[in-house]
Design a protein around this motif. Sequence first.
Motif, PDB file in Angstrom:
ATOM      1  N   UNK A 173      -5.612 -10.168  41.917  1.00  0.00           N
ATOM      2  CA  UNK A 173      -6.232 -10.909  43.042  1.00  0.00           C
ATOM      3  C   UNK A 173      -7.000 -12.089  42.506  1.00  0.00           C
ATOM      4  N   UNK A 174      -6.745 -12.538  41.444  1.00  0.00           N
ATOM      5  CA  UNK A 174      -7.401 -13.843  40.796  1.00  0.00           C
ATOM      6  C   UNK A 174      -8.793 -13.746  40.425  1.00  0.00           C
ATOM      7  N   UNK A 179     -15.246 -11.351  35.337  1.00  0.00           N
ATOM      8  CA  UNK A 179     -15.844 -10.670  36.483  1.00  0.00           C
ATOM      9  C   UNK A 179     -15.122  -9.361  36.976  1.00  0.00           C
ATOM     10  N   UNK A 180     -14.222  -9.073  36.630  1.00  0.00           N
ATOM     11  CA  UNK A 180     -13.713  -7.730  36.971  1.00  0.00           C
ATOM     12  C   UNK A 180     -14.364  -6.739  36.298  1.00  0.00           C
ATOM     13  N   UNK A 181     -14.670  -6.913  35.001  1.00  0.00           N
ATOM     14  CA  UNK A 181     -15.556  -5.862  34.342  1.00  0.00           C
ATOM     15  C   UNK A 181     -16.775  -5.866  34.901  1.00  0.00           C
ATOM     16  N   UNK A 182     -17.519  -6.665  35.468  1.00  0.00           N
ATOM     17  CA  UNK A 182     -18.778  -6.799  35.967  1.00  0.00           C
ATOM     18  C   UNK A 182     -18.601  -5.896  37.134  1.00  0.00           C
ATOM     19  N   UNK A 183     -17.890  -6.231  38.009  1.00  0.00           N
ATOM     20  CA  UNK A 183     -17.571  -5.358  39.261  1.00  0.00           C
ATOM     21  C   UNK A 183     -17.369  -3.800  39.017  1.00  0.00           C
ATOM     22  N   UNK A 184     -16.553  -3.760  37.741  1.00  0.00           N
ATOM     23  CA  UNK A 184     -16.219  -2.104  37.612  1.00  0.00           C
ATOM     24  C   UNK A 184     -17.370  -1.512  37.289  1.00  0.00           C
ATOM     25  N   UNK A 185     -18.351  -2.140  36.435  1.00  0.00           N
ATOM     26  CA  UNK A 185     -19.534  -1.568  35.776  1.00  0.00           C
ATOM     27  C   UNK A 185     -20.515  -1.322  37.021  1.00  0.00           C
ATOM     28  N   UNK A 186     -20.417  -2.150  38.059  1.00  0.00           N
ATOM     29  CA  UNK A 186     -21.340  -2.361  39.361  1.00  0.00           C
ATOM     30  C   UNK A 186     -20.932  -0.905  39.985  1.00  0.00           C
ATOM     31  N   UNK A 232     -23.660  -8.073  32.362  1.00  0.00           N
ATOM     32  CA  UNK A 232     -22.247  -8.210  32.435  1.00  0.00           C
ATOM     33  C   UNK A 232     -21.544  -9.371  32.433  1.00  0.00           C
ATOM     34  N   UNK A 233     -21.882 -10.430  33.068  1.00  0.00           N
ATOM     35  CA  UNK A 233     -21.712 -11.723  33.345  1.00  0.00           C
ATOM     36  C   UNK A 233     -22.049 -12.737  32.081  1.00  0.00           C
ATOM     37  N   UNK A 234     -22.848 -12.047  31.139  1.00  0.00           N
ATOM     38  CA  UNK A 234     -23.269 -12.985  29.957  1.00  0.00           C
ATOM     39  C   UNK A 234     -22.291 -12.661  28.689  1.00  0.00           C
TER      40      UNK A 234
END
Length: 439
Positions: free
Chosen positions: A397-398, A403-410, A437-439
């Motif tokens: 989904x782009x 960013x995907x890792x950050x979302x999943x950790x959240x 997670x974004x660094x």
Amino acid sequence: MTSDMILPFYQALTADVQALSAQCQATAMDTLGDIRRQALERFSAIGLPTLKTEAWRYSNIQRYLKEFPYELQTTATPVSGDVAASVAIPELDCYQIVLVNGHLQADQSTLPQGKGITIGAMSAHTSAPGFVSYFNEQKHLAGESLAQLNTALFADGLYLELAANTVLDKPVHIIHVYTCAAHAFIQPRHLWVLNRNAAATVIETSVHPETAAVAFSNTVLETVVQENAELWHYNIQQGANSFREVHTTAAQQYKDSRYYHFNFTLPGTPFTRNNLSVALNGSHTETHLNGLYIANDSQHVDNHTFMDHIMPDCHSNELYKGVLLDSANGVFTGKILVHQEAQKTNAFQQNNNLLLGNKADINSQPQLEIYADDVKCSHGFTAGQFSEESMFYLRSRGIGEDAAKALMVNAFSHDITDAVKVPALQHFLQAQIAEIMNN
């Protein structure tokens, strides 16, 4: 004692205790002289932890003690108000207390006032009723060598006592500043007593101005939650490369009390050890222990918890989650002990981990020891990586990999952060996790 490598370290400790005992005899703290000497004797008998010490088998603290000789920090070191301001939590309406190496900075603090509230430096409250009744009385501290060392060496800390039926109207935010010009061994000691029907929310954060000198904090906190009292305690550990920490919390609960403890360990400090024990000394108590640790580089985070179910009809719930990046190492040891008298105990414990670094590692030891026959108890442990299916869904989904890792950790940490009942603190923690997670 321990190895020859530690002998000069131990000799220095002995000299420090003798000096502090002499100071105590010349001041209002003269009653502490015997307590200090007895604690040093117990420390000497137990010795510093080694990898042969069962509770420390995965945490080599002596590796970090090699960085000394040290200076024992026993006096206040003034710092600029900008230091504490740098870790203020946005939009948090609170009382602010600044401690520098365990010493209260009154000019930078806004203490709660009013009938039934006693709060200030430990050194000024050694004759307070709560201090006389509860200081160094938690039995779980007796076998902890570093807690005994703290008892022998501590200079100051924060004393908080709420009289019966006293409720703080907003959170107390304690900002711990640790700073030193030369390698320092810092021994803060705190005691919080909530009497019958009292209630409080306490948030702890820390800041460590980066220096070439290493600060090693060996902190002990004793909390007492009396009948029908309620304490929400949030401890946020944010470190620096020049900081090491052993943090011991020993809590006592009494009938119908409620204790909510949150521990958030974030990247920065090479070595963090958290000892948390709760003694359920009354029936119908409720205890919730929540922990989230995110470690990167070669950081080592060790959480050691002990739920001591002594009385019947008590409920405890413990959930610790870890996210280990790079070559970080995590340790979780959680023990639930149910005494024979503690019938109708309901105890739950779970430790879940995400291993996101190629060399990341976790050692987890959930433990149940049950001597009652009418109980509901469970424990569990998981360790794994991101679901490939979930990652594919997000990437398709782009959404970029980071960013995907950050979302999943959240999402992974959501049930911990969602339980935080202070909105400003919850938003702050979620923002911190996203930034990491974004660094």
